[in-house]
Scaffold this motif. Structure first.
Motif, PDB file in Angstrom:
ATOM      1  N   MET A  64       0.881  -1.162   0.000  1.00 47.84           N
ATOM      2  CA  MET A  64       0.000   0.000   0.000  1.00 47.84           C
ATOM      3  C   MET A  64       0.920   1.213   0.000  1.00 47.84           C
ATOM      4  O   MET A  64       1.540   1.531   1.017  1.00 47.84           O
ATOM      5  CB  MET A  64      -0.890  -0.006   1.234  1.00 47.84           C
ATOM      6  CG  MET A  64      -1.968   1.045   1.217  1.00 47.84           C
ATOM      7  SD  MET A  64      -3.373   0.648   0.162  1.00 47.84           S
ATOM      8  CE  MET A  64      -4.200  -0.573   1.153  1.00 47.84           C
ATOM      9  N   GLY A  65       1.060   1.835  -1.167  1.00 43.52           N
ATOM     10  CA  GLY A  65       2.019   2.929  -1.288  1.00 43.52           C
ATOM     11  C   GLY A  65       3.432   2.396  -1.112  1.00 43.52           C
ATOM     12  O   GLY A  65       3.856   1.476  -1.802  1.00 43.52           O
ATOM     13  N   ASN A  66       4.176   2.926  -0.125  1.00 43.82           N
ATOM     14  CA  ASN A  66       5.549   2.491   0.132  1.00 43.82           C
ATOM     15  C   ASN A  66       5.654   1.441   1.224  1.00 43.82           C
ATOM     16  O   ASN A  66       6.752   1.114   1.650  1.00 43.82           O
ATOM     17  CB  ASN A  66       6.416   3.696   0.527  1.00 43.82           C
ATOM     18  CG  ASN A  66       6.602   4.666  -0.620  1.00 43.82           C
ATOM     19  OD1 ASN A  66       6.556   4.275  -1.771  1.00 43.82           O
ATOM     20  ND2 ASN A  66       6.795   5.934  -0.305  1.00 43.82           N
ATOM     21  N   ASP A  67       4.531   0.929   1.709  1.00 39.43           N
ATOM     22  CA  ASP A  67       4.545   0.000   2.838  1.00 39.43           C
ATOM     23  C   ASP A  67       4.033  -1.375   2.432  1.00 39.43           C
ATOM     24  O   ASP A  67       2.982  -1.493   1.781  1.00 39.43           O
ATOM     25  CB  ASP A  67       3.672   0.534   3.979  1.00 39.43           C
ATOM     26  CG  ASP A  67       4.141   1.888   4.474  1.00 39.43           C
ATOM     27  OD1 ASP A  67       5.363   2.055   4.642  1.00 39.43           O
ATOM     28  OD2 ASP A  67       3.289   2.771   4.682  1.00 39.43           O
ATOM     29  N   ARG A  68       4.772  -2.407   2.826  1.00 40.59           N
ATOM     30  CA  ARG A  68       4.290  -3.772   2.631  1.00 40.59           C
ATOM     31  C   ARG A  68       3.347  -4.058   3.791  1.00 40.59           C
ATOM     32  O   ARG A  68       3.743  -3.990   4.956  1.00 40.59           O
ATOM     33  CB  ARG A  68       5.448  -4.766   2.618  1.00 40.59           C
ATOM     34  CG  ARG A  68       4.966  -6.195   2.374  1.00 40.59           C
ATOM     35  CD  ARG A  68       6.083  -7.164   2.246  1.00 40.59           C
ATOM     36  NE  ARG A  68       6.779  -7.288   3.516  1.00 40.59           N
ATOM     37  CZ  ARG A  68       7.814  -8.066   3.718  1.00 40.59           C
ATOM     38  NH1 ARG A  68       8.300  -8.777   2.737  1.00 40.59           N
ATOM     39  NH2 ARG A  68       8.389  -8.126   4.888  1.00 40.59           N
ATOM     40  N   ILE A  69       2.101  -4.382   3.478  1.00 36.44           N
ATOM     41  CA  ILE A  69       1.122  -4.580   4.543  1.00 36.44           C
ATOM     42  C   ILE A  69       0.747  -6.043   4.751  1.00 36.44           C
ATOM     43  O   ILE A  69       0.188  -6.390   5.782  1.00 36.44           O
ATOM     44  CB  ILE A  69      -0.152  -3.733   4.310  1.00 36.44           C
ATOM     45  CG1 ILE A  69      -0.845  -4.125   3.010  1.00 36.44           C
ATOM     46  CG2 ILE A  69       0.187  -2.256   4.317  1.00 36.44           C
ATOM     47  CD1 ILE A  69      -2.213  -3.487   2.833  1.00 36.44           C
ATOM     48  N   ALA A  70       1.058  -6.897   3.782  1.00 37.18           N
ATOM     49  CA  ALA A  70       0.756  -8.326   3.937  1.00 37.18           C
ATOM     50  C   ALA A  70       1.710  -9.138   3.078  1.00 37.18           C
ATOM     51  O   ALA A  70       2.231  -8.653   2.077  1.00 37.18           O
ATOM     52  CB  ALA A  70      -0.688  -8.612   3.538  1.00 37.18           C
ATOM     53  N   LYS A  71       1.907 -10.383   3.509  1.00 41.87           N
ATOM     54  CA  LYS A  71       2.830 -11.270   2.789  1.00 41.87           C
ATOM     55  C   LYS A  71       2.279 -12.685   2.847  1.00 41.87           C
ATOM     56  O   LYS A  71       1.809 -13.132   3.892  1.00 41.87           O
ATOM     57  CB  LYS A  71       4.212 -11.213   3.437  1.00 41.87           C
ATOM     58  CG  LYS A  71       5.231 -12.099   2.787  1.00 41.87           C
ATOM     59  CD  LYS A  71       6.586 -11.980   3.465  1.00 41.87           C
ATOM     60  CE  LYS A  71       7.603 -12.890   2.803  1.00 41.87           C
ATOM     61  NZ  LYS A  71       8.912 -12.790   3.421  1.00 41.87           N
ATOM     62  N   ILE A  72       2.332 -13.370   1.717  1.00 38.25           N
ATOM     63  CA  ILE A  72       2.012 -14.801   1.651  1.00 38.25           C
ATOM     64  C   ILE A  72       3.348 -15.523   1.552  1.00 38.25           C
ATOM     65  O   ILE A  72       4.097 -15.322   0.594  1.00 38.25           O
ATOM     66  CB  ILE A  72       1.145 -15.146   0.419  1.00 38.25           C
ATOM     67  CG1 ILE A  72      -0.157 -14.354   0.407  1.00 38.25           C
ATOM     68  CG2 ILE A  72       0.895 -16.643   0.335  1.00 38.25           C
ATOM     69  CD1 ILE A  72      -1.146 -14.736   1.454  1.00 38.25           C
ATOM     70  N   GLU A  73       3.666 -16.318   2.556  1.00 36.62           N
ATOM     71  CA  GLU A  73       4.915 -17.078   2.527  1.00 36.62           C
ATOM     72  C   GLU A  73       4.891 -18.037   1.338  1.00 36.62           C
ATOM     73  O   GLU A  73       3.831 -18.553   0.981  1.00 36.62           O
ATOM     74  CB  GLU A  73       5.093 -17.870   3.832  1.00 36.62           C
ATOM     75  CG  GLU A  73       5.358 -16.999   5.041  1.00 36.62           C
ATOM     76  CD  GLU A  73       6.688 -16.264   4.976  1.00 36.62           C
ATOM     77  OE1 GLU A  73       7.638 -16.779   4.346  1.00 36.62           O
ATOM     78  OE2 GLU A  73       6.763 -15.167   5.549  1.00 36.62           O
ATOM     79  N   PRO A  74       6.030 -18.285   0.720  1.00 39.97           N
ATOM     80  CA  PRO A  74       6.068 -19.188  -0.436  1.00 39.97           C
ATOM     81  C   PRO A  74       5.569 -20.591  -0.079  1.00 39.97           C
ATOM     82  O   PRO A  74       5.761 -21.062   1.043  1.00 39.97           O
ATOM     83  CB  PRO A  74       7.550 -19.237  -0.808  1.00 39.97           C
ATOM     84  CG  PRO A  74       8.129 -17.990  -0.240  1.00 39.97           C
ATOM     85  CD  PRO A  74       7.351 -17.709   1.003  1.00 39.97           C
ATOM     86  N   VAL A  75       4.891 -21.200  -1.051  1.00 36.04           N
ATOM     87  CA  VAL A  75       4.428 -22.579  -0.927  1.00 36.04           C
ATOM     88  C   VAL A  75       4.921 -23.353  -2.137  1.00 36.04           C
ATOM     89  O   VAL A  75       5.007 -22.811  -3.240  1.00 36.04           O
ATOM     90  CB  VAL A  75       2.886 -22.674  -0.827  1.00 36.04           C
ATOM     91  CG1 VAL A  75       2.374 -22.043   0.447  1.00 36.04           C
ATOM     92  CG2 VAL A  75       2.215 -22.036  -2.028  1.00 36.04           C
ATOM     93  N   HIS A  76       5.269 -24.624  -1.934  1.00 38.73           N
ATOM     94  CA  HIS A  76       5.722 -25.461  -3.048  1.00 38.73           C
ATOM     95  C   HIS A  76       4.548 -25.735  -3.985  1.00 38.73           C
ATOM     96  O   HIS A  76       3.424 -25.953  -3.546  1.00 38.73           O
ATOM     97  CB  HIS A  76       6.288 -26.788  -2.531  1.00 38.73           C
ATOM     98  CG  HIS A  76       7.679 -26.647  -2.021  1.00 38.73           C
ATOM     99  ND1 HIS A  76       8.078 -27.140  -0.812  1.00 38.73           N
ATOM    100  CD2 HIS A  76       8.781 -26.071  -2.562  1.00 38.73           C
ATOM    101  CE1 HIS A  76       9.362 -26.869  -0.625  1.00 38.73           C
ATOM    102  NE2 HIS A  76       9.810 -26.217  -1.676  1.00 38.73           N
ATOM    103  N   CYS A  77       4.818 -25.724  -5.269  1.00 43.21           N
ATOM    104  CA  CYS A  77       3.807 -25.978  -6.299  1.00 43.21           C
ATOM    105  C   CYS A  77       4.082 -27.284  -7.034  1.00 43.21           C
ATOM    106  O   CYS A  77       3.539 -27.510  -8.114  1.00 43.21           O
ATOM    107  CB  CYS A  77       3.779 -24.816  -7.295  1.00 43.21           C
ATOM    108  SG  CYS A  77       3.274 -23.268  -6.556  1.00 43.21           S
ATOM    109  N   LEU A  78       4.914 -28.127  -6.458  1.00 43.01           N
ATOM    110  CA  LEU A  78       5.267 -29.387  -7.109  1.00 43.01           C
ATOM    111  C   LEU A  78       4.030 -30.256  -7.268  1.00 43.01           C
ATOM    112  O   LEU A  78       3.304 -30.492  -6.306  1.00 43.01           O
ATOM    113  CB  LEU A  78       6.323 -30.119  -6.290  1.00 43.01           C
ATOM    114  CG  LEU A  78       7.607 -29.325  -6.032  1.00 43.01           C
ATOM    115  CD1 LEU A  78       8.496 -30.059  -5.062  1.00 43.01           C
ATOM    116  CD2 LEU A  78       8.325 -29.059  -7.328  1.00 43.01           C
ATOM    117  N   GLY A  79       3.762 -30.690  -8.479  1.00 38.28           N
ATOM    118  CA  GLY A  79       2.626 -31.563  -8.743  1.00 38.28           C
ATOM    119  C   GLY A  79       1.333 -30.826  -9.029  1.00 38.28           C
ATOM    120  O   GLY A  79       0.347 -31.455  -9.406  1.00 38.28           O
TER     121      GLY A  79
END
Length: 183
Positions: free
Chosen positions: A113-128
């Protein structure tokens, strides 16, 4: 990488030095040149940060006139105005894969939001996962960001391509020495 093939060099910069030499060495397409490639790969890896720093430096220089400049009458000075842009949510996808044509190893995302990171989704494996399952996951991420921000987030505004060897998920199938089988 002696040829000025920008897209090829950009993709090569995501590889480790050894992988790049193997893929583009004399036995493959022959574009690897040790005299130029190390510097060029570094340039492509870091050019986004360098451009951002340059842009900030220019803004500071324009906002603060040098004290060594001669005095200028008030009428001749140009005012620098700061206009605040409306804060709108912007989603960024993080794809962990070798190239855009390679299978997707993992997927993460951020909401800004503008210059601020307000949320993050941690990486998930997409294998398969099938392509449709990955698309559905991307839609669910956008829906989650919309609910969190209270504003509709319709699409990803940007995407970042990351080498799967940089996968932060533990355990990871790319790092079998870290995987603890049977324990």
């Amino acid at each position: 990488m002696a040829r000025p093939d920008q897209e090829k060099c950009r993709l090569c910069s995501k590889l480790t030095s050894q992988e790049a030499q193997q893929r583009h060495g004399p036995n493959e397409d022959g574009c690897w040149d040790a005299k130029y490639c190390h510097n060029r790969r570094s340039y492509y890896r870091h050019r986004g940060v360098r451009n951002h720093v340059r842009k900030q430096r220019r803004q500071v220089q324009q906002a603060e006139p040098l004290s060594s400049e001669p005095e200028v009458s008030r009428a001749a000075r140009v005012a620098t105005l700061e206009v605040l842009a409306p804060a709108v949510p912007a989603a960024i996808a993080h794809f962990y894969r070798q190239t855009k044509d390679s299978p997707l190893h993992a997927l993460g995302a951020e909401l800004w939001m503008g210059n601020d990171r307000i949320a993050k989704i941690e990486p998930v494996h997409c294998l398969g996962l099938t392509e449709m399952q990955v698309k559905n996951l991307l839609v669910r991420i956008l829906d989650g960001f919309s609910q969190y921000s209270g504003m509709k987030v319709e699409r990803f505004r940007s995407s970042v391509e990351l080498n799967p060897l940089n996968c932060p998920i533990y355990p990871c199938p790319l790092h079998p020495s870290e995987t603890n089988y049977g324990s």
